[in-house]
Enzyme design. Structure first.
Site, PDB file in Angstrom:
ATOM      1  N   HIS A  50      12.048 -14.040  -5.854  1.00  0.00           N
ATOM      2  CA  HIS A  50      13.233 -14.179  -5.008  1.00  0.00           C
ATOM      3  C   HIS A  50      13.271 -13.126  -3.901  1.00  0.00           C
ATOM      4  O   HIS A  50      13.966 -13.300  -2.904  1.00  0.00           O
ATOM      5  CB  HIS A  50      14.521 -14.184  -5.845  1.00  0.00           C
ATOM      6  CG  HIS A  50      14.957 -12.863  -6.391  1.00  0.00           C
ATOM      7  ND1 HIS A  50      14.709 -12.463  -7.691  1.00  0.00           N
ATOM      8  CD2 HIS A  50      15.662 -11.860  -5.841  1.00  0.00           C
ATOM      9  CE1 HIS A  50      15.233 -11.278  -7.911  1.00  0.00           C
ATOM     10  NE2 HIS A  50      15.822 -10.890  -6.797  1.00  0.00           N
TER      11      HIS A  50
ATOM     12  N   ASP B 189       9.487 -14.888 -12.139  1.00  0.00           N
ATOM     13  CA  ASP B 189      10.095 -14.360 -10.918  1.00  0.00           C
ATOM     14  C   ASP B 189       9.212 -13.262 -10.317  1.00  0.00           C
ATOM     15  O   ASP B 189       9.513 -12.075 -10.405  1.00  0.00           O
ATOM     16  CB  ASP B 189      11.501 -13.829 -11.216  1.00  0.00           C
ATOM     17  CG  ASP B 189      12.322 -13.627  -9.958  1.00  0.00           C
ATOM     18  OD1 ASP B 189      11.744 -13.676  -8.857  1.00  0.00           O
ATOM     19  OD2 ASP B 189      13.538 -13.412 -10.073  1.00  0.00           O
TER      20      ASP B 189
ATOM     21  N   SER C  96      15.805  -5.342  -7.570  1.00  0.00           N
ATOM     22  CA  SER C  96      14.978  -6.530  -7.777  1.00  0.00           C
ATOM     23  C   SER C  96      13.545  -6.247  -7.359  1.00  0.00           C
ATOM     24  O   SER C  96      13.294  -5.761  -6.255  1.00  0.00           O
ATOM     25  CB  SER C  96      15.517  -7.706  -6.961  1.00  0.00           C
ATOM     26  OG  SER C  96      16.712  -8.181  -7.498  1.00  0.00           O
TER      27      SER C  96
END
Length: 713
Positions: A84, A220, A648
Site C-alpha cells: 500500500h 502487503d 507502514s
C-alpha cells in the site's frame, strides 16, 4: 533551572517506560533504553543501532515517498516496503495494457526495473539536540509572535549551518509541544525504480473489509531499488545511474518468532497526540472525525461508481480511493475505540489532578488557568474545525478546484508574457497539462464537484462557511466546470494556443476557486491569535503536566522523525466473533495461508485469489519458508510495538537486527492509539518476511532477488 528540571523529568520518565509503549529517538537509546532493551532480548550495542561515524541500523531505514517507511535489504540498494506504500507508484505506472497493479510485476534484471517518477526516499544522516540553544533565547513572558520569530530565526540558522551548501536537507522539529527541539540531517535519493509487486489480489487481499482487523491474511509488500550516480550520490533519473551501495542493509531472518520473542521496529511514525486534552478529544470524536468520515464516504461513493464501470478509471483512481478509504475506516474506528475504551474519562481524571497541582500557590505562575483557556479555545473554534474537515476533503477529492487553482495561476502568468516569454514557458505549460489530464475522468470529476460542494454547503455552519461556495448552485457547479478553460485537456490547450488574460480572469471556475481561497484566508486570519495562544497554552500544559507527575512516564509524540519502538510478539485477547482458520485462540499471534484459502471467494474484488496461487497452495510447496514449529507458511503476525501512520513498511526486527517482517497495520480495538496507548489491546500487524520471500520466489519466479539477500537460517 527550569530546563534542567525538565530534562531530569524527561530522563526519569524514559527509564520508567514500559517496553512496548513509546517511540524513541535513536540518539537517546544508549543513555535511556539500552539496559532495558538488553533485558528484553536486544543483542546490538547502541552504536550498532545509531552511529554518525560508522554504519549502523539507521542507515538501512528510509522514509519512503514522504509518508511511509522502507528498509534496504541488499548491498545493491534493494528496498522492501508495503504494497500500500508503493500503491500510488504502481498504479501510476500501470495501464490497461500493462496492468501491474492487477497482475503484478517482476523485473528479470536491472534493465527491466521501471523508473517511478516523483518517488523519492530519504536517509537519516544524523540528528542532534538544540533545545538549550533555542530555549536560552525564550521565556514565558514572550508573546506567541515574539516566540515564533525567535524560533524561526534559529531554525533558519541551523538549516544553513548543517546543509553543506544544499547537499543535505535539514529539518528542525519541536518536541513536547514546543518544549524541546532537535534537528535532523537527511540525504534524498530521487531515482527509485519498481522491481516487483504481487498482484493486487495478494498485496491487498481482504481489501477494506479486513483493513484494521485481525486476523489478517495479506501480502502487503512491494519491492523497489534505489539508484545513484557514479559516486554514490543522489541524482535525477539517468540510464547511467547504478544501484546504490548502502552503508548498511538488513539481513533477512528465516528463523521466525514465538510468543514473547523480542521485536523492534524502526521507522518514521507520522503523528500522535498522546497529550491531547479531554476537550480536544471530545472535539475530535463528536465533531471533527464525523465530518471527515462523512465527507470521505461521499467521495468514495462517487469514485467507486465510475471505477466499477471502466478499468482505466479504476487504475487511475486506485491510489486516491485506497488512501481515502483507509483514513475513512481509521477515523470511524478511532471514534468507536475512544468511546468504547473510556478515553475521555481517563483524560478528565488526569486533568483533575493537574488542576489541583496548578492551582497551588507555588505553581499558579504560569500554569493556573491554562487548562481552562484550552477548554475555551475548543468552544471558540469548534465550527471552524468542522469546516476544516469538510474543506480538506473537498480540496483533496474535487480535482476541478485544484486544477483551476494551480493551472490557472500558470496560464495567467503565461498569458501575461511577451512572445519570447510565452515561447520559454510553453513546454512547462504543456507538460503540466499532460500530467493533470492524463488520468482525469471528466464525468467523475463533475459529479465529485457537485457532491462535495453540496455536502459542504449542507453541513458547515454559516458562521464559517465560504461565502463563495454559499453562493454556488451545488447541483449545477459541474456545468460551471464544463464551461471553463479547465474543463478538458482540449480546452486548456486551446487557451495555450490563444492566450487571453481577460478570458482567464473571467473564467467562472477560476472565479470560484479564487473566491474560495480568499475566504479560507479570511477565516484563518480571524482565528490566528486564538491559534497562537492555544499553541502557547498546550506547551505550558504539557510542561506543567510533566512537572506535576514526576512518577509518570512521558515521551515525545510522533512527528515524522525516525523512532524505535521495542516490544514482543504477542497474542490479542480472545474475542467471541474472531475466526482463526485452523489456528487455536491461544496461538492467535499469527495467521497462515490456510486462512487465505478459506477466505477465498472467486470473482470477489476483495477476496479473490490468482489461480497460480491456489495451485501452489494445493501442492503445499512452501520450500524453506515454512515455519519449523507449525510446518505452515505463515502470513501475518502480531507484536505489541507502538506504531502509527507513517510506520507502514517499517522493518520489524529481532534482537540481532535481522528482518522478521514488515509492519503494515493495527487492530480496530486500539484505533484510539494515537491518543492513548492501551497495553491490553494495542498491537502491530506485520507481514511475515518468509511469506514475502515465498511470494517472490515461488509465485513471482524472481529467485534472482532472493540471491541478493543475506539470509539468516
Amino acid at each position: 533551572m527550569k530546563k534542567i528540571f525538565l530534562l531530569a523529568t524527561f530522563l526519569m520518565s524514559f527509564l520508567q517506560m514500559r517496553a512496548d509503549e513509546g517511540m524513541w529517538l535513536l540518539m537517546l537509546i544508549k543513555r535511556l533504553n539500552h539496559v532495558d532493551m538488553q533485558k528484553e532480548g536486544l543483542h546490538l550495542t547502541p552504536e550498532e543501532i545509531y552511529s554518525v561515524n560508522h554504519s549502523s541500523l539507521k542507515d538501512a531505514i528510509i522514509q519512503f515517498g514522504g509518508g511511509c517507511t522502507a528498509e534496504v535489504v541488499s548491498d545493491q540498494g534493494l528496498v522492501f516496503t508495503n504494497h500500500h506504500c508503493g500503491y500510488g507508484s504502481i498504479a501510476a505506472l500501470s495501464t490497461p495494457e500493462k496492468d501491474y497493479l492487477t497482475n503484478g510485476f517482476w523485473a528479470a534484471n536491472n534493465q527491466e526495473e521501471i523508473p517511478a517518477p516523483g518517488l523519492s526516499v530519504r536517509f537519516l544522516v544524523r540528528m542532534d539536540n538544540v533545545s538549550d540553544r533555542i530555549n536560552a533565547k525564550l521565556n514565558n513572558k514572550m508573546s506567541p509572535e515574539e516566540r515564533e520569530k525567535i524560533i524561526e530565526t534559529e531554525y533558519k540558522a541551523i538549516k544553513t549551518e548543517n546543509s553543506e551548501n544544499g547537499k543535505y536537507t535539514v529539518v528542525v522539529k519541536d518536541f513536547f509541544n514546543g518544549n524541546e527541539f532537535y534537528y535532523f540531517v537527511y540525504q534524498d535519493y530521487k531515482d527509485v525504480r519498481l522491481v516487483g509487486t504481487p498482484p493486487n489480489s495478494l498485496g491487498k487481499f481482504g481489501g477494506d473489509t479486513d483493513n484494521w482487523e485481525w486476523p489478517r491474511h495479506t501480502a502487503d509488500f512491494s519491492v523497489f531499488r534505489i539508484y545513484a550516480d557514479a559516486t554514490g550520490n543522489p541524482a535525477e533519473y539517468s540510464a547511467s545511474n547504478t544501484p546504490l551501495k548502502p552503508k548498511h542493509s538488513l539481513p533477512v531472518s528465516l528463523k521466525g518468532y514465538q510468543p514473547d520473542s523480542y521485536t523492534m521496529i524502526v521507522g518514521f511514525p507520522g503523528r500522535t497526540n498522546r497529550y491531547l486534552t479531554s476537550y480536544g478529544i471530545q472535539q475530535m470524536v463528536y465533531r471533527d472525525y464525523p465530518a471527515w468520515v462523512q465527507a470521505s464516504k461521499t467521495a468514495m461513493d462517487v469514485m467507486k461508481k465510475y471505477m466499477d464501470k471502466d478499468q482505466a478509471t479504476k487504475l487511475n483512481y486506485a491510489s486516491q480511493y485506497a488512501s481515502v478509504a483507509n483514513y475513512w475506516k481509521n477515523r470511524q474506528g478511532t471514534i468507536d475505540a475512544v468511546l468504547k475504551n473510556g478515553t475521555i474519562e481517563d483524560k478528565i481524571e488526569v486533568e483533575k489532578k493537574y488542576l489541583q497541582w496548578a492551582n497551588t500557590a507555588a505553581n499558579k505562575d504560569p500554569y493556573s488557568g491554562v487548562l481552562e483557556q484550552i477548554d475555551e479555545y475548543y468552544k471558540y473554534v469548534s465550527n471552524r474545525n468542522v469546516e476544516r474537515n469538510y474543506s480538506s476533503q473537498l480540496q483533496r477529492n474535487a480535482k476541478y478546484l485544484g486544477v483551476a487553482y494551480t493551472l490557472g495561476s500558470l496560464l495567467k502568468t503565461y498569458a501575461e508574457q511577451d512572445e519570447a516569454g510565452k515561447t520559454e514557458m510553453k513546454p512547462k505549460i504543456l507538460a503540466n497539462i499532460d500530467r493533470i489530464y492524463e488520468k482525469f475522468n471528466i464525468n467523475l470529476e463533475g459529479e465529485m464537484l457537485n457532491s462535495m460542494v453540496g455536502l459542504y454547503k449542507q453541513k458547515v455552519d454559516k458562521s464559517v462557511t465560504s461565502p463563495t461556495l454559499a453562493a454556488v448552485d451545488a447541483k449545477n457547479v459541474s456545468n460551471v466546470a464544463f464551461s471553463s478553460i479547465f474543463a478538458t485537456k482540449a480546452s486548456a490547450l486551446a487557451f495555450v494556443n490563444s492566450p487571453d488574460v481577460a478570458k482567464i480572469d473571467s473564467d467562472p471556475l477560476k472565479k470560484i476557486i479564487d473566491g474560495y481561497i480568499a475566504d479560507q484566508k479570511a477565516v484563518a486570519e480571524k482565528y490566528d491569535s486564538a491559534d497562537e495562544r492555544f499553541q502557547d497554552n498546550t506547551r505550558l500544559f504539557l510542561n506543567g503536566l510533566m512537572k506535576s507527575q514526576p512518577e509518570k512516564s512521558f515521551y515525545p509524540d510522533a512527528n515524522s522523525t525516525m523512532r524505535l519502538t521495542y516490544g514482543k510478539v504477542r497474542t490479542l485477547p480472545e474475542r467471541a466473533d474472531r475466526k482463526y482458520y485452523g489456528i487455536s485462540e491461544k496461538d492467535n499471534y499469527y495467521t497462515d495461508v490456510r486462512g487465505m484459502v478459506a477466505k477465498y471467494k472467486k470473482g470477489d474484488e476483495e477476496f479473490d485469489l490468482p489461480q497460480k496461487f491456489l495451485d501452489l497452495m494445493a501442492k503445499k510447496d512452501y520450500g524453506k519458508y515454512a515455519d519449523p514449529k507449525t510446518g505452515q507458511l505463515q502470513v501475518n503476525f502480531l507484536s505489541d510495538n507502538d506504531i502509527t501512520g507513517g510506520n507502514s513498511g517499517s522493518p520489524i526486527m529481532d534482537g540481532d537486527g535481522n528482518l522478521l517482517g514488515l509492519a503494515f497495520d493495527g487492530n480496530s480495538e486500539a484505533l484510539s492509539g494515537d491518543i492513548i496507548f492501551d497495553p491490553e489491546w494495542q498491537r502491530t500487524i506485520n507481514v511475515d518476511v518468509r511469506f514475502v520471500l515465498w511470494v517472490i520466489e515461488k509465485y513471482g519466479n524472481a529467485n534472482h532477488l532472493i540471491n541478493e539477500l543475506k539470509l539468516v537460517q
